[in-house]
Design a protein around this motif. Structure first.
Motif, mmCIF file in Angstrom:
data_model
loop_
_atom_site.group_PDB
_atom_site.id
_atom_site.type_symbol
_atom_site.label_atom_id
_atom_site.label_comp_id
_atom_site.label_asym_id
_atom_site.label_seq_id
_atom_site.Cartn_x
_atom_site.Cartn_y
_atom_site.Cartn_z
ATOM 1 N N GLN A 174 9.552 18.079 23.319
ATOM 2 C CA GLN A 174 8.168 18.526 23.439
ATOM 3 C C GLN A 174 7.276 17.951 22.334
ATOM 4 N N LEU A 175 7.597 16.739 21.919
ATOM 5 C CA LEU A 175 6.796 16.063 20.893
ATOM 6 C C LEU A 175 5.954 14.972 21.537
ATOM 7 N N PRO A 176 4.646 14.983 21.327
ATOM 8 C CA PRO A 176 3.841 13.852 21.798
ATOM 9 C C PRO A 176 4.371 12.559 21.180
ATOM 10 N N THR A 177 4.733 11.622 22.024
ATOM 11 C CA THR A 177 5.383 10.387 21.563
ATOM 12 C C THR A 177 4.816 9.200 22.314
ATOM 13 N N ARG A 178 4.633 8.105 21.622
ATOM 14 C CA ARG A 178 4.167 6.863 22.250
ATOM 15 C C ARG A 178 5.143 5.758 21.891
ATOM 16 N N VAL A 179 5.595 5.025 22.901
ATOM 17 C CA VAL A 179 6.546 3.926 22.711
ATOM 18 C C VAL A 179 5.957 2.644 23.286
ATOM 19 N N ARG A 180 6.075 1.558 22.555
ATOM 20 C CA ARG A 180 5.689 0.231 23.043
ATOM 21 C C ARG A 180 6.865 -0.713 22.869
ATOM 22 N N LEU A 181 7.140 -1.507 23.905
ATOM 23 C CA LEU A 181 8.246 -2.460 23.877
ATOM 24 C C LEU A 181 7.773 -3.811 24.386
ATOM 25 N N ALA A 182 8.360 -4.874 23.860
ATOM 26 C CA ALA A 182 8.030 -6.210 24.335
ATOM 27 C C ALA A 182 9.180 -7.150 24.006
ATOM 28 N N ALA A 183 9.329 -8.183 24.806
ATOM 29 C CA ALA A 183 10.359 -9.201 24.569
ATOM 30 C C ALA A 183 9.870 -10.537 25.115
ATOM 31 N N THR A 184 10.280 -11.603 24.462
ATOM 32 C CA THR A 184 9.869 -12.930 24.909
ATOM 33 C C THR A 184 10.891 -13.970 24.469
ATOM 34 N N GLU A 185 10.903 -15.077 25.161
ATOM 35 C CA GLU A 185 11.759 -16.207 24.784
ATOM 36 C C GLU A 185 10.919 -17.220 24.022
ATOM 37 N N MET A 186 11.437 -17.718 22.923
ATOM 38 C CA MET A 186 10.763 -18.738 22.121
ATOM 39 C C MET A 186 11.599 -20.018 22.168
ATOM 40 N N VAL A 187 11.011 -21.086 22.677
ATOM 41 C CA VAL A 187 11.696 -22.374 22.786
ATOM 42 C C VAL A 187 11.035 -23.361 21.834
ATOM 43 N N THR A 188 11.825 -23.944 20.948
ATOM 44 C CA THR A 188 11.293 -24.902 19.968
ATOM 45 C C THR A 188 12.037 -26.225 20.090
ATOM 46 N N LYS A 189 11.299 -27.306 19.913
ATOM 47 C CA LYS A 189 11.889 -28.637 19.975
ATOM 48 C C LYS A 189 12.479 -29.010 18.626
ATOM 49 N N GLN A 190 13.720 -29.494 18.633
ATOM 50 C CA GLN A 190 14.408 -29.872 17.410
ATOM 51 C C GLN A 190 14.159 -31.337 17.061
ATOM 52 N N LYS A 191 14.548 -31.734 15.853
ATOM 53 C CA LYS A 191 14.336 -33.107 15.396
ATOM 54 C C LYS A 191 15.052 -34.131 16.258
ATOM 55 N N ASP A 192 16.184 -33.750 16.828
ATOM 56 C CA ASP A 192 16.942 -34.684 17.660
ATOM 57 C C ASP A 192 16.441 -34.731 19.101
ATOM 58 N N GLY A 193 15.340 -34.035 19.383
ATOM 59 C CA GLY A 193 14.761 -34.043 20.730
ATOM 60 C C GLY A 193 15.259 -32.941 21.632
ATOM 61 N N SER A 194 16.281 -32.210 21.198
ATOM 62 C CA SER A 194 16.794 -31.094 22.000
ATOM 63 C C SER A 194 15.897 -29.869 21.822
ATOM 64 N N PHE A 195 16.140 -28.883 22.659
ATOM 65 C CA PHE A 195 15.333 -27.664 22.600
ATOM 66 C C PHE A 195 16.220 -26.470 22.250
ATOM 67 N N LYS A 196 15.722 -25.621 21.387
ATOM 68 C CA LYS A 196 16.444 -24.430 20.959
ATOM 69 C C LYS A 196 15.760 -23.191 21.525
ATOM 70 N N SER A 197 16.555 -22.349 22.169
ATOM 71 C CA SER A 197 16.030 -21.123 22.755
ATOM 72 C C SER A 197 16.416 -19.920 21.894
ATOM 73 N N GLU A 198 15.444 -19.098 21.570
ATOM 74 C CA GLU A 198 15.678 -17.848 20.861
ATOM 75 C C GLU A 198 14.918 -16.729 21.561
ATOM 76 N N TRP A 199 15.461 -15.529 21.469
ATOM 77 C CA TRP A 199 14.784 -14.367 22.047
ATOM 78 C C TRP A 199 14.273 -13.463 20.932
ATOM 79 N N LEU A 200 13.105 -12.925 21.144
ATOM 80 C CA LEU A 200 12.473 -12.009 20.206
ATOM 81 C C LEU A 200 12.164 -10.703 20.932
ATOM 82 N N ALA A 201 12.451 -9.594 20.295
ATOM 83 C CA ALA A 201 12.133 -8.286 20.875
ATOM 84 C C ALA A 201 11.506 -7.422 19.796
#
Length: 342
Positions: free
Chosen positions: A170-197
Motif C-alpha cells: 500500500q505504498l505509492p510507488t513509481r517504477v521506470r525501466l528501459a533497455a537498449t542495445e549499443m553497437v560500436t565499430k571497433q578499430k579492426d572494422g568489426s562491430f561490438k554489441s553491448e546491452w544497457l539496462a
C-alpha cells in the motif's frame, strides 16, 4: 551506517558507473528509492543465451527490475521474479542472490514469437500476453517464503511492479525501466554489441527520516485522499509533484552511458535536497555447482537415473548459465568429484 552525500552534476567516464544500484532519498518530497544501471551484467547473460533482440530487451528490463527489488534485502537470501504466461514468451526467471548476484533465462515459442515480430508487436507486454508475475522473497531453509502474485493482462513490467507494491505494501510507488542495445565499430572494422539496462524506483514515505534507506520495506502510512486536514492533502500534492518529475524521464536517460544515476537524480530533484548512499555493485553470477546438481540427481530413483543416461553418462545443463555437467553412474552413487564440462 551508509555515508551520504549531495548529488552534483559531474564529469562522466562512459560505462564506468554501470552495474550498480544507487540508493537515494529526497528529503523535500518525502521519498526514497533506488536507481540501477547495468552493462556487463545484462550483456553477459544475453550473449550467453543468444536470444532474439525482442526477447533480449524484455530480459534486460526484467533483470533491471529484479536488481532494484532484490537489492533491498537486508539478509542473505533470494529475490526471485518469475513470469508464467500464455504469450510467445511463456517463461521468464530472474534470481537475485543477496547482496550482489543476478542470473536469468527465458523460454519462448519460436513460431509465436516469429509471428509477433513479423507484425511488429515486440513490446515486452506484447511478448508476455496474459499470465502471472510471481515475486518471491526466500529467506533461507528455515524461514518463511513471502510471495506476491500479479495478474498480467497486457501489463508491462513497470505496471506489474506498480500493482505489486499497491497490493502488498500500500505504498505509492513509481517504477521506470528501459533497455537498449549499443553497437560500436571497433578499430579492426568489426562491430561490438553491448546491452544497457536502467531502472528507477521511487516510493513515497510520509514523515520519512534519515535512516529510511536502511530499513526494510514496510506498509508505511498511505495518505488519506478523503481527509479534510490540510497536512495530508499537502502530502498527496508532494507525491503528485514527484510523479510529475518521474514522468519526465526518457528511456535514453536511463540507458545513456554518459548519464550517471547521480546526474539524473540531480536533474530531477536538485530543488528538493536529494541525497545518495553507498552504491551496491551487481554482477552476473550463477549459483549452480556440480555438488548441488549431484545432490539433486541422488534424489532420483536408480531406474529414473537410468532413463536419463545417454552413452553411459548423464548430462545436465543449467538453464541460467548454460554450463553443462556430466556424471557417470559411480559418481552419482558416491561422492561427486568428476570433471566439469563448460
Amino acid at each position: 551506517m551508509s555515508k551520504q552525500s549531495d548529488t552534483t552534476a559531474a564529469t562522466i567516464t562512459p560505462i564506468s558507473h554501470m552495474d550498480r544500484v544507487l540508493p537515494f532519498q529526497v528529503d523535500g518530497l518525502d521519498v526514497r528509492g533506488r536507481m540501477v544501471h547495468l552493462n556487463n551484467t545484462v550483456t553477459g547473460i544475453i550473449q550467453r543465451h543468444d536470444y532474439p533482440d525482442a526477447v533480449n530487451r524484455l530480459l534486460a528490463e526484467a533483470i533491471a527490475l529484479t536488481s532494484l527489488l532484490g537489492s533491498s534485502l537486508k539478509f542473505e537470501g533470494k529475490f526471485i521474479l518469475q513470469v508464467q504466461s500464455k504469450g510467445a514468451v511463456n517463461m521468464l526467471a530472474v534470481d537475485f542472490t543477496a547482496p550482489d548476484a543476478v542470473r536469468a533465462y527465458v523460454r519462448f515459442d519460436d513460431e509465436a514469437l516469429a509471428a509477433l515480430i513479423e507484425k511488429g508487436e515486440t513490446l515486452p507486454e506484447q511478448l508476455l500476453g496474459e499470465g502471472t508475475l510471481i515475486m518471491t522473497i526466500d529467506q533461507g531453509q528455515y524461514m518463511n517464503r513471502y510471495q506476491g502474485i500479479v495478474i498480467l493482462d497486457g501489463k508491462s513490467l513497470e505496471e506489474a511492479a506498480h500493482s505489486y507494491f499497491m497490493q502488498s505494501e500500500q505504498l505509492p510507488t513509481r517504477v521506470r525501466l528501459a533497455a537498449t542495445e549499443m553497437v560500436t565499430k571497433q578499430k579492426d572494422g568489426s562491430f561490438k554489441s553491448e546491452w544497457l539496462a536502467g531502472g528507477l524506483l521511487v516510493q513515497y514515505l510520509p514523515h520519512s527520516s534519515t535512516d529510511i534507506p536502511h530499513r526494510d520495506l514496510h506498509p508505511g502510512d498511505h495518505p488519506d485522499l478523503d481527509s479534510e486536514t490540510g497536512g495530508e492533502v499537502d502530502e498527496v500534492d508532494v507525491w503528485r509533484e514527484c510523479e510529475a518529475l518521474i514522468n519526465t524521464v526518457n528511456d535514453h536517460e536511463l540507458t545513456d552511458p554518459a548519464v550517471t544515476a547521480e546526474t539524473l537524480l540531480y536533474r530531477l530533484f536538485h530543488e528538493n535536497n536529494p541525497r545518495v548512499f553507498d552504491e551496491m555493485p551487481i554482477e552476473d553470477r550463477c549459483t549452480c555447482s556440480r555438488e548441488k546438481i549431484g545432490e539433486v540427481l541422488n534424489n532420483f530413483k536408480p531406474e529414473d537415473r537410468d532413463d536419463m543416461m545417454v552413452d553411459g553418462k548423464i548430462e545436465v545443463t543449467c538453464e541460467f548459465c548454460s554450463t553443462s555437467y556430466n556424471f557417470v553412474p559411480e559418481e552419482i552413487e558416491g561422492e561427486i568429484q568428476g570433471r566439469d564440462q563448460d
